[in-house]
Design a protein around this motif. Structure first.
Motif, PDB file in Angstrom:
ATOM      1  N   LYS A 175       0.842  -1.201   0.000  1.00  0.00           N
ATOM      2  CA  LYS A 175       0.000   0.000   0.000  1.00  0.00           C
ATOM      3  C   LYS A 175       0.875   1.249   0.000  1.00  0.00           C
ATOM      4  O   LYS A 175       2.099   1.162   0.141  1.00  0.00           O
ATOM      5  N   LEU A 176       0.245   2.400  -0.173  1.00  0.00           N
ATOM      6  CA  LEU A 176       0.944   3.676  -0.108  1.00  0.00           C
ATOM      7  C   LEU A 176       0.519   4.421   1.148  1.00  0.00           C
ATOM      8  O   LEU A 176      -0.651   4.401   1.527  1.00  0.00           O
ATOM      9  N   LEU A 177       1.474   5.089   1.769  1.00  0.00           N
ATOM     10  CA  LEU A 177       1.186   5.930   2.922  1.00  0.00           C
ATOM     11  C   LEU A 177       1.658   7.337   2.595  1.00  0.00           C
ATOM     12  O   LEU A 177       2.810   7.523   2.172  1.00  0.00           O
ATOM     13  N   VAL A 178       0.786   8.326   2.756  1.00  0.00           N
ATOM     14  CA  VAL A 178       1.153   9.716   2.544  1.00  0.00           C
ATOM     15  C   VAL A 178       0.927  10.469   3.846  1.00  0.00           C
ATOM     16  O   VAL A 178      -0.144  10.370   4.454  1.00  0.00           O
TER      17      VAL A 178
ATOM     18  N   GLU B 176      -2.766   9.429   5.290  1.00  0.00           N
ATOM     19  CA  GLU B 176      -3.727   8.621   4.535  1.00  0.00           C
ATOM     20  C   GLU B 176      -3.032   7.394   3.949  1.00  0.00           C
ATOM     21  O   GLU B 176      -1.843   7.440   3.605  1.00  0.00           O
ATOM     22  N   CYS B 177      -3.789   6.313   3.834  1.00  0.00           N
ATOM     23  CA  CYS B 177      -3.276   5.056   3.300  1.00  0.00           C
ATOM     24  C   CYS B 177      -4.081   4.671   2.062  1.00  0.00           C
ATOM     25  O   CYS B 177      -5.316   4.702   2.085  1.00  0.00           O
ATOM     26  N   TYR B 178      -3.377   4.319   0.980  1.00  0.00           N
ATOM     27  CA  TYR B 178      -4.031   3.945  -0.274  1.00  0.00           C
ATOM     28  C   TYR B 178      -3.919   2.443  -0.510  1.00  0.00           C
ATOM     29  O   TYR B 178      -2.818   1.872  -0.474  1.00  0.00           O
ATOM     30  N   ASP B 179      -5.050   1.820  -0.745  1.00  0.00           N
ATOM     31  CA  ASP B 179      -5.116   0.401  -1.093  1.00  0.00           C
ATOM     32  C   ASP B 179      -5.359   0.293  -2.596  1.00  0.00           C
ATOM     33  O   ASP B 179      -6.452   0.631  -3.076  1.00  0.00           O
ATOM     34  N   PRO B 180      -4.358  -0.149  -3.380  1.00  0.00           N
ATOM     35  CA  PRO B 180      -4.536  -0.215  -4.836  1.00  0.00           C
ATOM     36  C   PRO B 180      -5.565  -1.254  -5.274  1.00  0.00           C
ATOM     37  O   PRO B 180      -6.109  -1.149  -6.372  1.00  0.00           O
ATOM     38  N   VAL B 181      -5.834  -2.243  -4.451  1.00  0.00           N
ATOM     39  CA  VAL B 181      -6.841  -3.250  -4.797  1.00  0.00           C
ATOM     40  C   VAL B 181      -8.237  -2.643  -4.718  1.00  0.00           C
ATOM     41  O   VAL B 181      -9.071  -2.814  -5.622  1.00  0.00           O
ATOM     42  N   GLU B 182      -8.489  -1.894  -3.655  1.00  0.00           N
ATOM     43  CA  GLU B 182      -9.800  -1.268  -3.478  1.00  0.00           C
ATOM     44  C   GLU B 182      -9.886   0.112  -4.115  1.00  0.00           C
ATOM     45  O   GLU B 182     -10.963   0.684  -4.216  1.00  0.00           O
ATOM     46  N   ASP B 183      -8.735   0.652  -4.551  1.00  0.00           N
ATOM     47  CA  ASP B 183      -8.660   2.007  -5.095  1.00  0.00           C
ATOM     48  C   ASP B 183      -9.334   2.983  -4.128  1.00  0.00           C
ATOM     49  O   ASP B 183     -10.272   3.706  -4.468  1.00  0.00           O
ATOM     50  N   LYS B 184      -8.807   3.030  -2.906  1.00  0.00           N
ATOM     51  CA  LYS B 184      -9.431   3.828  -1.856  1.00  0.00           C
ATOM     52  C   LYS B 184      -8.379   4.370  -0.893  1.00  0.00           C
ATOM     53  O   LYS B 184      -7.449   3.673  -0.505  1.00  0.00           O
ATOM     54  N   TRP B 185      -8.547   5.659  -0.514  1.00  0.00           N
ATOM     55  CA  TRP B 185      -7.727   6.289   0.510  1.00  0.00           C
ATOM     56  C   TRP B 185      -8.477   6.279   1.837  1.00  0.00           C
ATOM     57  O   TRP B 185      -9.662   6.606   1.888  1.00  0.00           O
ATOM     58  N   SER B 186      -7.789   5.944   2.913  1.00  0.00           N
ATOM     59  CA  SER B 186      -8.385   5.938   4.247  1.00  0.00           C
ATOM     60  C   SER B 186      -7.442   6.643   5.215  1.00  0.00           C
ATOM     61  O   SER B 186      -6.213   6.491   5.130  1.00  0.00           O
ATOM     62  N   PHE B 187      -8.009   7.409   6.142  1.00  0.00           N
ATOM     63  CA  PHE B 187      -7.188   8.035   7.168  1.00  0.00           C
ATOM     64  C   PHE B 187      -6.691   6.975   8.149  1.00  0.00           C
ATOM     65  O   PHE B 187      -7.427   6.050   8.506  1.00  0.00           O
TER      66      PHE B 187
END
Length: 289
Positions: free
Chosen positions: A121-124, A138-149
């Motif tokens: 995943k990506l963490l920004v 925020e964390c990005y899940d490329p499978v779900e194509d979703k950013w979550s705090f």
């Protein structure tokens, strides 16, 4: 040599390394934000023939975007669009097809944020919303194509560096909007919290961070008074940052040029790390102006 120069002058830009190719994305020429992208193949066997080449342009011009490699692709996260507005827009570049594709936008528009790949995943983290420094992550899940705090940083900071060392995500330096920072913190995935770490020896905003072997290197940056050419490294076992002395070329059996440690000599571990750092650190440096 001139052949190694970028095709276009640019600053306020970040880079990513994928499969021995270095990608530089967007930035600013001092007047306008840029949408251009360049790539430099790093093939030692073709060293004399290596040149920068153009890739597909970003969908729109931006500077100070977060750039990171994940799963063989280059991600460009947020940044400054024309007019100094921080944007939520995010895109991913596929080297095989030479195309950019839009992905889910950030929840908060941000520029000068730290970005790192971790556990698929990506963490920004941190950055600026154009007016205020941020502590949100925020964390990005490329499978779900979703950013979550996820858990926020202990301190608001822009121009910080993020890197993974031994399964920990470290956030290093930056600026709180009024001063450059010495503070560091790390994310514990199990407890899902940020924990304060040992301070840098020198305050560093817009710092380049590279994890090599078992050490974390902080390269250059802005102290609040001047741009820095110094390097220091963090050793988890010692739990402290160590300054390097004045950089000097040193003859070794591997013909490497490296630097003295603060005690005036180079140990074998430092020498190995610096040889590796010289090959890979460009992928994490923040090129700013």
């Amino acid at each position: 040599t001139e052949e190694r120069n970028l095709k276009e002058a640019r600053g306020r830009v970040n880079v990513a390394l994928i499969d021995n190719a270095l990608y530089i994305v967007g930035g600013s020429n001092g007047v306008n934000e840029l949408d251009t992208v360049e790539c430099l193949p790093l093939d030692p066997s073709q060293d004399e023939k290596v040149k920068w080449k153009k890739c597909e342009n970003l969908p729109f011009a931006r500077s100070n975007g977060g750039v990171c490699a994940l799963n063989g692709k280059v991600y460009c996260i947020g940044g400054n669009a024309t007019g100094q507005n921080s944007v939520k827009d995010c895109h991913v570049f596929c080297p095989e097809t030479n195309t950019w594709t839009s992905i889910a936008p950030l929840n908060t528009g941000r520029c000068q944020a730290g970005v790192v790949a971790f556990d698929g995943k990506l963490l920004v983290g941190g950055g600026s919303d154009s007016w205020n420094c941020l502590n949100t992550v925020e964390c990005y899940d490329p499978v779900e194509d979703k950013w979550s705090f996820v858990a926020p940083l202990s301190q608001s900071r822009r121009g910080c560096g993020l890197a993974v060392l031994n399964s920990r995500i470290y956030c290093v330096g930056g600026s709180d909007g009024s001063q450059s920072l010495k503070s560091t913190e790390y994310y514990e995935p199990v407890s899902k919290t940020w924990v304060l770490g040992p301070s840098l020896n020198t305050s560093r905003a817009n710092v380049g961070i590279a994890a090599v072997q078992n050490r974390l290197y902080a390269i250059g940056g802005f102290s609040g008074k001047k741009f820095l050419n110094t390097i220091e490294y963090f050793d988890e076992e010692a739990n402290e940052w160590t300054k390097f002395a004045k950089l000097q070329p040193i003859s070794t059996s591997t013909s490497a040029s490296t630097s003295c440690g603060s005690n005036g000599h180079v140990d074998e571990e430092t020498l190995r790390d610096l040889n590796e750092l010289s090959r890979t650190a460009m992928a994490t440096l923040k090129i700013t102006s």
